[in-house]
Design a protein around this motif. Structure first.
Motif, PDB file in Angstrom:
ATOM      1  N   TRP A  95     -49.595  21.593  74.949  1.00  0.00           N
ATOM      2  CA  TRP A  95     -48.855  21.281  75.689  1.00  0.00           C
ATOM      3  C   TRP A  95     -47.306  21.624  74.641  1.00  0.00           C
ATOM      4  N   TYR A  96     -46.694  21.336  74.622  1.00  0.00           N
ATOM      5  CA  TYR A  96     -44.753  21.564  74.430  1.00  0.00           C
ATOM      6  C   TYR A  96     -43.547  20.844  74.624  1.00  0.00           C
ATOM      7  N   THR A  97     -42.542  20.290  73.894  1.00  0.00           N
ATOM      8  CA  THR A  97     -41.713  19.708  73.732  1.00  0.00           C
ATOM      9  C   THR A  97     -40.650  21.035  73.300  1.00  0.00           C
ATOM     10  N   ILE A  98     -39.296  20.329  73.785  1.00  0.00           N
ATOM     11  CA  ILE A  98     -38.225  21.305  74.284  1.00  0.00           C
ATOM     12  C   ILE A  98     -37.532  21.050  72.559  1.00  0.00           C
ATOM     13  N   TYR A 105     -35.632  27.687  73.261  1.00  0.00           N
ATOM     14  CA  TYR A 105     -37.419  28.072  72.955  1.00  0.00           C
ATOM     15  C   TYR A 105     -37.511  26.443  73.255  1.00  0.00           C
ATOM     16  N   VAL A 106     -39.407  25.841  72.238  1.00  0.00           N
ATOM     17  CA  VAL A 106     -39.714  25.579  72.765  1.00  0.00           C
ATOM     18  C   VAL A 106     -40.454  25.074  71.793  1.00  0.00           C
ATOM     19  N   ILE A 107     -41.676  24.580  70.792  1.00  0.00           N
ATOM     20  CA  ILE A 107     -42.148  23.552  70.219  1.00  0.00           C
ATOM     21  C   ILE A 107     -43.469  23.760  70.807  1.00  0.00           C
ATOM     22  N   ARG A 108     -44.525  24.668  70.587  1.00  0.00           N
ATOM     23  CA  ARG A 108     -45.859  24.688  70.829  1.00  0.00           C
ATOM     24  C   ARG A 108     -46.582  23.906  70.021  1.00  0.00           C
ATOM     25  N   VAL A 109     -47.356  22.744  69.897  1.00  0.00           N
ATOM     26  CA  VAL A 109     -47.782  21.164  69.209  1.00  0.00           C
ATOM     27  C   VAL A 109     -49.570  21.882  69.665  1.00  0.00           C
TER      28      VAL A 109
END
Length: 275
Positions: A95-98, A105-109
């Motif tokens: 999952w990812y957040t913006i 770009y997004v943030i891979r968690v």
């Protein structure tokens, strides 16, 4: 002298707005303490007993709470839910957040790690999910970067998380406590479901198959899946809940799985209420 005897036994109070949970009201056994059982409710014990003039501060403090308010909130927010899953090592979709700074770009968690990646690096297809949506409301599937960018325009992206799309063919609803799975069913897409249907929700496209049905086809990794559900439940802080779990098909010797999401207020059918 006509004075009322103090109550020494109490029937647990059900805190829920869902009509299917009415089956529990007034039928649970009396217990020697006050107890609240929350199904999706964030009503505090202070609010629940605000009209009770007989309860003392000490008694209020010692009310037993099944599913705490914070646990309900953890389950209700997909962001909090996924964060709890990741920290506990629960198997769930990547999952990812913006990225709030934008720039495509997004943030891979991942567990204890957040990585900044570009939209081009996402594993398409990708699913966007509304943080507080239910039954698939607010979810969308994007097959490529162009579709995702077109969908993003004009939206407050802080209200969404993004997940890798998995082609796992089977989905189960698993109800658990610390004692294990006490009820389960499988969600099958009906033959009449529109072509390309990728979500299984109560929209007329799903048949619910009980464990006694030969079509249930329990995967060989079932016990490990249940253990993961209990781990997920404890990570959220819940005492009783259900999870939607997707698994690989029966052709796999050891099918993999992902816990899709939690339900702190799952709908009760007749069998669920009895269980």
């Amino acid at each position: 002298n006509g004075a009322k005897k103090p109550l020494t036994k109490f029937r647990p109070t059900i805190l829920s707005r869902h009509p299917s949970h009415d089956v529990l009201r007034g039928v649970l056994n009396l217990v020697p303490f006050r107890a609240l059982i929350r199904f999706g409710s964030t009503t505090t014990k202070q609010q629940a007993y605000r009209n009770n003039k007989t309860i003392t501060p000490f008694q209020l403090e010692n009310v037993v709470e099944i599913n705490t308010v914070q646990a309900i909130k953890n389950s209700a927010s997909k962001l909090l839910m996924k964060d709890c899953f990741t920290r506990a090592g629960v198997k769930t979709a990547d999952w990812y957040t913006i990225n709030p700074l934008g720039g495509g770009y997004v943030i891979r968690v991942e567990k204890n790690i957040s990585l900044n990646i570009s939209l081009a690096e996402l594993p398409y297809p990708i699913i966007s999910k509304s943080l507080h949506g239910s039954r698939g409301e607010g979810n969308a599937k994007h097959d490529n970067q162009q579709q995702l960018e077109a969908w993003m325009r004009g939206k407050d992206l802080s209200n969404y998380i993004f997940e890798k799309f998995y082609t796992y063919s089977k989905e189960y609803r698993i109800h658990v406590t610390n004692d294990g799975c006490f009820y389960t069913c499988r969600k099958l897409l009906k033959n009449t479901a529109p072509e390309g249907t990728w979500q299984r929700h109560d929209d007329g496209n799903v048949a619910w198959i009980l464990e006694t049905n030969p079509a249930f086809k329990k995967p060989t990794t079932w016990n490990l899946i249940v253990e993961d559900c209990i781990r997920a439940k404890n990570a959220l802080g819940l005492d009783i809940c259900s999870f939607d779990v997707m698994t690989q098909g029966s052709s796999k010797e050891r099918p993999e799985w992902i816990i899709v999401e939690s339900q702190s207020a799952p709908s009760f059918g007749e069998v669920t209420g009895v269980k």
